[in-house]
Structure formats: structure tokens, C-alpha cells
Design a protein around this motif. Structure first.
Motif, PDB file in Angstrom:
ATOM      1  N   VAL A 349       0.838  -1.204   0.000  1.00 56.87           N
ATOM      2  CA  VAL A 349       0.000   0.000   0.000  1.00 56.87           C
ATOM      3  C   VAL A 349       0.865   1.242   0.000  1.00 56.87           C
ATOM      4  N   THR A 353       1.226   4.118  -2.957  1.00 60.36           N
ATOM      5  CA  THR A 353       1.016   5.537  -2.670  1.00 60.36           C
ATOM      6  C   THR A 353       2.207   6.369  -3.109  1.00 60.36           C
ATOM      7  N   CYS A 413      -8.524   0.231   1.860  1.00 58.21           N
ATOM      8  CA  CYS A 413      -7.201   0.685   1.423  1.00 58.21           C
ATOM      9  C   CYS A 413      -7.006   0.435  -0.067  1.00 58.21           C
ATOM     10  N   GLU A 416      -9.029   2.907  -2.195  1.00 59.43           N
ATOM     11  CA  GLU A 416      -8.436   4.254  -2.244  1.00 59.43           C
ATOM     12  C   GLU A 416      -7.163   4.263  -3.099  1.00 59.43           C
ATOM     13  N   VAL A 417      -6.381   3.183  -3.007  1.00 59.08           N
ATOM     14  CA  VAL A 417      -5.149   3.110  -3.798  1.00 59.08           C
ATOM     15  C   VAL A 417      -5.476   3.025  -5.282  1.00 59.08           C
ATOM     16  N   LEU A 482      -7.340   6.783   2.739  1.00 63.54           N
ATOM     17  CA  LEU A 482      -6.329   5.779   3.046  1.00 63.54           C
ATOM     18  C   LEU A 482      -5.797   5.956   4.463  1.00 63.54           C
TER      19      LEU A 482
END
Length: 504
Positions: A349, A353, A413, A416-417, A482
């Protein structure tokens, strides 16, 4: 279970295409063996070889798949000769079978190729017991297996190689590494051998003719598992699928009594079912395998209701052997395995990002897409690891609630990623100076979750994270989402596994 089979998503119709291609490949293999004048036993052996080549060879590239398929005879032919040569020496045969079990599981440390070769070696030994192979049959069986592998390869790599038009598949994540007995594959090799020994002994007490079913059940329970929880759930599903398959066999296979045309059609249907359901329901896959075995026994002229009942008993013995092995022989706990996969997912993750932020900042080389694909694979492994805890029959209510919360937050997560990566892929997306600060907070949250000594830092950031102003920039909104998910993960990941959640 029905919903999982018929409603499960099939992006790109890959499961459908794989199942249809496998029916064609195996059908061609059996037809070629028949045209070559091989016996029914040789044709069944060749068909099994083709099925294994299409089912177990899972390298991420077409070239890798072709190489692994070409190597299958190197693993199978020596084992075939060994098993046939030991046909009249039961003690030596049993010891050799257990050695093949242990070696086959141990080979998984070398990735998909090691897994494929290990499965092929085991199933070759298994098939010699199923067909009572003797040394005089070896030349015919070698020829049948070779023709069948060539036929399956012609279909897979020549006539219908749809993988060439697909983007490269994300490689399967390697299991957590270690040395000696700390390594999962080493422990599982010992467990599978111990469980196989139990299944072999008890299976022979039940039947001197069909004992190998118990060993086969133990072996397949260990495939694609990494903890005792996964193995126990897989054993239950195997037993359930076998029971349902035997019930269908009594209704379908026994009345057919080996009639060639309907048997061949139903075997093709079973092959399709094996490949179509394998990824979504192990129970349904075992139903198809069990029914196919009954049909093959019917074609060999040895099928009766008592034989099907014995199969259920032997399968239960094999599942029990696997359960005892994972519980008492070098157990690999579900918690330890899950924690390792979750930490790898969290680090991925952060990498996603960072790549997306760099792309938004103007870097021409940054690309979050490969990391997003890797994250999807890792999350799939987390779901598999947590499956025993969220199983409907799990009595551990606190751990079930915790596991569900972890899965929900990890899915948040991932969502959102994916959103952040899609925005970063837009060449018109602008860079917001606040992205840098948000990415630093995400990095700190991930570091705290993957470093136990700093978990309190995550909790201490919760008020600040929750107080972030609403973001009008889409990328910043994804980063704030996130942050929230990572902050909320601290509670289920770091509190005692058996303690109830505060909000559960």
C-alpha cells in the motif's frame, strides 16, 4: 455455495475459457491415444497427464508454462517406473510413496514450477496404484503420457493461447521466508509425510485395494495452504465435496455401468466443472473430481455402491490425517501466517502511494499500476489466510469479528489506492502541495503498523487524521481515506487475537 459457483465474477471470462480449452485439450489427448491403439488404461493415464498439465502448470508467462510442461516427464517418468517396479513389494512401495509425498511438498519452495513438478510426481505414483500398473506396461504408458502432453500443449500453446493477448499476470507472492524448520514449505513437507503415513496405515486397514485414496486426500488437502486453519477448512471442504459427489455417483455413474458414449460426455462435463469451479469453490471442484472418478471406475468395470462408500471413508481418513498433522506436527498458526501477509500488503500500500504521488509530482518513470496489481494478489492471499476465521462454522466469535474488520479495512485501502492510481494515470492531473504531507502520514501509519514497538503512534494520530478537512482535490481525498483506514487497522491488528473488539 451455489451462489459462489454461478454468480462469482469471471473477468474476461478467463475461467470459462480455461475450462473449455481444458476439455478440448484432454479430449484430444484421449482421442490421440485411442487412434494410436493404446489400451483403456493407457488412455486414462494419458488423459490424467493432460489434465494435470493444464491444471497445475501456473507460471506467469506463456514461455514459463511451456518450459514447465516440457519438464513434467522428467518428474513423472522416474516415479512411474519406481511405482511400477515396487508393485509387488508393499513395504518398499509405501516408503517410496511417502518419500514422494514429502519431496513433492518440499518442492513448492521453488515457486509455481516446483509446485507443478511435485504434483505431477505425486499423481503419477497415485495413478499407478489406481490402475495397478506393472513394469510390462511402462513403454505403453510412457508413449501415452508423451502423446497426451503434446496434444494438450498443441491446444494450450498453439490453437487457443488466449494468454498471449492478456497483460502479464502478477506473479504469485512467495511465502514468508525462513530457514530450516522456520520455513513453511519445510514444515508442510514434514506434516504431509506424517499425515500421509497415518492415512496410509489406516487406509490399508480399511482396504488393501483402495488405501491410496486416503493418501491422496491428505496430499490434496495440503495443496495451496500455509497454516493449520487453512488446512482444516480445506479438509472439511474436500470431505463435503466427496460426499456430494458420491451421492451423485450413486444416481448417475452406477446406473450407467460404464456405457461408453454417455460416460465420455459426463467425464467431459466433470472436467469442465473441475476447471470452472476450482478458483471459487473447492467443494464444487471435489464434487466434479469424485463424480469423474466414479465414471472412470465404471468404464473399468469395477464400480458399485460399496466402492463409492469406501471412497467417502478413505477421504475422511485422509482429511483426519492432515488435520492431526497440522495440529500436532510443527504447527503453523493462522495468526502468524495472516500477520505476515497483512504486513506485506501494508508495505505494498505504501509503495503504491509513493509511486502515485511521484507520478502526480511530475515523474515520468513512476508508475503505480504494477504495485496495484501486486496489491490485489497480496490481498487475495490475505483473504485465503483469513478464510478459516470467517468460515460460518468457526466458533471463535471474537476472532471472526476481528478478521472481518481487517478484511473490510484492507479492501478500503485497496479501493483508495486504485482511485489514486487512476488519477495519477491522467496526464492532466495536477500536483497539490498537500499530497506530500499526506503521503508522509501514510508512510508513518504503515511503518507503525508493521513495527509493533510503534503501534501506539498510530493510535495517537487518530484524532489528527480524523480532523483532516474535506479535500476537494480527488487525489488528496483518496489519501485522506487511506489514512483513515490505516488508522482504524491499528485496533484489530495489534490487540490480543482473542480479545473482543471494542466495537464488535
Amino acid at each position: 455455495m451455489l451462489k459462489r459457483m454461478f454468480v462469482a465474477p469471471d473477468p474476461g471470462r478467463l475461467r470459462l475459457r480455461s475450462a473449455a480449452r481444458s476439455v478440448l485439450g484432454i479430449g484430444l489427448a484421449v482421442a490421440v491415444c485411442g487412434l494410436a491403439g493404446h489400451s483403456l488404461v493407457a488412455a486414462i493415464t494419458g488423459g490424467l497427464a493432460a489434465l494435470l498439465a493444464l491444471f497445475t502448470v501456473l507460471d506467469t508467462t506463456v514461455r514459463g508454462q511451456a518450459i514447465t510442461t516440457a519438464l513434467l516427464p522428467a518428474a513423472g517418468f522416474p516415479v512411474l517406473a519406481l511405482a511400477a517396479g515396487l508393485h509387488d513389494y508393499p513395504l518398499a512401495r509405501d516408503a517410496a510413496f511417502l518419500a514422494v509425498v514429502g519431496a513433492g511438498v518440499y518442492a513448492r519452495r521453488w515457486g509455481p514450477r516446483g509446485h507443478s513438478l511435485g504434483v505431477f510426481a505425486f499423481m503419477t505414483f497415485f495413478a499407478t496404484q489406481f490402475l495397478h500398473t506393472v513394469p510390462g506396461q511402462l513403454p505403453e504408458l510412457y508413449a501415452a503420457v508423451t502423446l497426451s502432453l503434446l496434444s494438450a500443449s498443441l491446444v494450450r500453446f498453439g490453437l487457443w493461447c488466449y494468454e498471449r493477448r492478456l497483460p502479464p499476470a502478477a506473479p504469485a507472492p512467495a511465502p514468508p521466508e525462513g530457514r530450516g524448520l522456520a520455513r513453511v514449505t519445510t514444515r508442510q513437507a514434514i506434516q504431509a509425510t506424517a499425515g500421509g503415513a497415518f492415512a496410509l496405515i489406516v487406509g490399508q486397514v480399511l482396504s488393501h485395494e483402495r488405501w491410496y485414496w486416503a493418501v491422496g486426500a491428505t496430499w490434496w488437502v495440503f495443496v495451496n495452504t500455509a497454516s493449520r486453519g487453512e488446512t482444516l477448512v480445506r479438509g472439511f471442504r474436500r470431505a463435503l465435496g466427496t460426499v456430494i459427489g458420491v451421492a451423485l455417483g450413486l444416481v448417475i455413474a452406477v446406473p450407467l455401468d460404464g456405457a461408453p458414449v454417455p460416460t465420455a460426455i459426463l467425464v467431459a462435463v466433470c472436467v469442465f466443472g473441475i476447471f470452472y469451479t476450482a478458483a471459487v469453490s473447492y467443494t464444487w471442484m471435489m464434487l466434479a473430481v469424485t463424480l469423474m472418478a466414479g465414471l472412470l471406475y465404471g468404464s473399468l468395470g469395477v464400480l458399485d455402491p460399496g466402492l463409492l462408500g469406501l471412497r467417502v471413508t478413505e477421504t475422511a481418513v485422509g482429511a483426519l490425517g492432515a488435520a492431526l498433522a497440522v495440529l500436532f506436527v510443527l504447527p503453523v498458526t493462522t495468526h502468524a501466517t495472516t500477520d505476515a501477509w497483512v504486513q506485506r500488503a501494508l508495505r505494498c500500500v505504501h509503495a503504491c502511494t509513493a509511486e502515485a504521488a511521484a507520478r502526480l509530482a511530475g515523474s515520468a518513470t513512476a508508475d503505480p499500476a504494477p504495485r496495484v496489481a501486486e496489491l490485489e494478489v497480496l490481498l487475495g492471499r490475505v483473504r485465503l489466510s483469513l478464510a478459516p476465521l470467517v468460515h460460518p462454522l468457526s466458533p471463535l466469535r471474537a476472532r471472526k469479528a476481528r478478521a472481518r474488520q481487517v478484511l473490510a479495512l484492507l479492501d478500503d485501502c485497496a479501493r483508495e489506492v486504485r482511485g489514486l492510481a487512476s488519477i495519477a494515470a491522467d496526464p492532466e492531473a495536477s500536483h497539490d502541495a498537500r499530497l506530500t504531507a499526506a503521503c508522509q502520514r501514510v508512510e508513518a501509519a504503515v511503518e507503525s503498523l508493521t513495527t509493533p514497538d510503534r503501534v501506539r503512534e498510530v493510535a495517537s494520530t487518530a484524532p489528527a487524521t480524523a480532523a483532516q478537512p474535506a479535500a476537494t482535490e480527488p487525489a488528496l481525498a483518496h489519501l485522506h481515506g487511506l489514512e483513515r483506514a490505516l488508522t482504524e487497522l491499528a485496533a484489530p491488528l495489534r490487540s490480543s487475537p482473542r480479545a473482543p473488539l471494542a466495537d464488535a
